[in-house]
Design an enzyme around this catalytic site. Sequence first.
Site, short mmCIF file in Angstrom:
data_model
loop_
_atom_site.label_atom_id
_atom_site.label_comp_id
_atom_site.label_asym_id
_atom_site.label_seq_id
_atom_site.Cartn_x
_atom_site.Cartn_y
_atom_site.Cartn_z
N GLN A 158 0.85 -1.20 0.00
CA GLN A 158 0.00 0.00 0.00
C GLN A 158 0.88 1.25 0.00
O GLN A 158 1.71 1.44 0.90
CB GLN A 158 -0.93 0.04 1.21
CG GLN A 158 -1.96 1.16 1.10
CD GLN A 158 -2.71 1.43 2.38
OE1 GLN A 158 -2.12 1.83 3.38
NE2 GLN A 158 -4.02 1.23 2.35
N TYR A 170 -5.53 10.93 4.43
CA TYR A 170 -4.17 11.20 3.98
C TYR A 170 -4.17 12.01 2.68
O TYR A 170 -5.20 12.50 2.24
CB TYR A 170 -3.41 9.88 3.87
CG TYR A 170 -3.32 9.18 5.21
CD1 TYR A 170 -2.73 9.83 6.31
CD2 TYR A 170 -3.88 7.93 5.43
CE1 TYR A 170 -2.68 9.24 7.56
CE2 TYR A 170 -3.82 7.32 6.68
CZ TYR A 170 -3.23 7.98 7.74
OH TYR A 170 -3.19 7.38 8.98
N ARG A 218 -7.64 2.42 -2.82
CA ARG A 218 -8.53 2.43 -1.66
C ARG A 218 -9.14 3.82 -1.48
O ARG A 218 -8.43 4.82 -1.54
CB ARG A 218 -7.78 2.04 -0.38
CG ARG A 218 -8.72 1.75 0.78
CD ARG A 218 -7.96 1.40 2.06
NE ARG A 218 -8.73 0.49 2.88
CZ ARG A 218 -8.61 0.37 4.22
NH1 ARG A 218 -7.75 1.14 4.87
NH2 ARG A 218 -9.33 -0.50 4.89
N GLY A 251 -9.20 -6.98 9.24
CA GLY A 251 -8.28 -6.14 10.00
C GLY A 251 -7.92 -6.78 11.33
O GLY A 251 -7.03 -7.61 11.41
N ARG A 252 -8.64 -6.39 12.38
CA ARG A 252 -8.26 -6.83 13.72
C ARG A 252 -8.30 -8.35 13.88
O ARG A 252 -7.48 -8.92 14.62
CB ARG A 252 -9.17 -6.16 14.77
CG ARG A 252 -10.62 -6.56 14.71
CD ARG A 252 -11.47 -5.68 15.65
NE ARG A 252 -12.82 -6.18 15.83
CZ ARG A 252 -13.81 -6.00 14.95
NH1 ARG A 252 -13.57 -5.35 13.82
NH2 ARG A 252 -15.01 -6.48 15.20
#
Length: 359
Positions: free
Chosen positions: A101, A182, A229, A315-316
Amino acid sequence: MTSLSSVWQPFTLGRIELSHRLALAPMTRNRADPDGTPGELAAEYYSQRASLGLLITEGTQPSADGQGYLNTPGIYTPEQVAGWARVADAVHDKGGHLFVQLMHVGRIAHPDNTPHHRQPVAPSAISAEQDMFTAEGPKKTPVPRALSTAEVQNVVGEFRHAAVSAIAAGADGVEIHAANGYLLHQFLAPNANQRTDQYGGSLENRARFVIEVARAVAEEIGADRTGIRISPAVPLGALDEGDAVAVRAQYRYLVAELAKLNLVYLHVHHLGDDELLTSLREAWPNAMLVVRLGRERDGITADIDAGLADVAPLGRFALANPDVVERLRTDGPLNDLDPETLYSGGGHGYIDYPLLAQA
């Protein structure tokens, strides 16, 4: 037993064949060496999770200006490329596939955390007013310097070089990070982008930089190795993209333009506007990856079952369970995430989560 039958169907993603529809979502872990080289533990961390098939790495800066946090990796120096090559080899040895990424943080940065200690750069000189962890403790993100029109083109070149570097390291592709507050996301948000050149003002102009980055990367490494993304209306980094009407207009335009580039996938960090998600799905010609905030175990396949996604990144669950694929296949128990070790450095909470056989 929890029914997750739809995730076990194979899927072709560009040049790679996936045996199921799960993937590793990108997650910052702050374990890189001070020079931005992936540390010796990174190869172990990613290879432990290779059974997920598609592994999307943590955000990786395309330049020194792209770094915002302590100990995040880069992909623009020979040393960093060599570090990622060790990671790619380790993942491939276990049968997985690696997409790096590419993340330029823009104004979500502090000079104390970068190699050159310069003022952050952004679409406009507007501070995010965010708390940023530094070696001396939390500090506010400063007012960034607005990129000149020529410098915006230079940043496009940085993404181009980073993509080539990722492929040189042996990665299977890259994901362009245009989400989560971002730099690319900052260009899309009116409260962060108040430019008067061709990169500001209208929604078409605000989308221009994202489209140019995507086009440049696809030209360099192939559209079938380029994902992107987005995170419509996700207010991270103090961004405000307006009301639902404005957000839908912005992202329907952006995704329609990106669709012309034939990128291998669109990865949506989804906050809940299902009308928008449905329209993006209809506009997108290739694979869709969808992550929903707070999604629980029994909801992993919901978007695949509804025809809104092809792949469900984890994810988690994947962070705390290196063998999450086996655990889900067998309806096994899941380790709990230890939030204290997410960004703490070292191996604890990084490569030492127990496997199901050890539980």
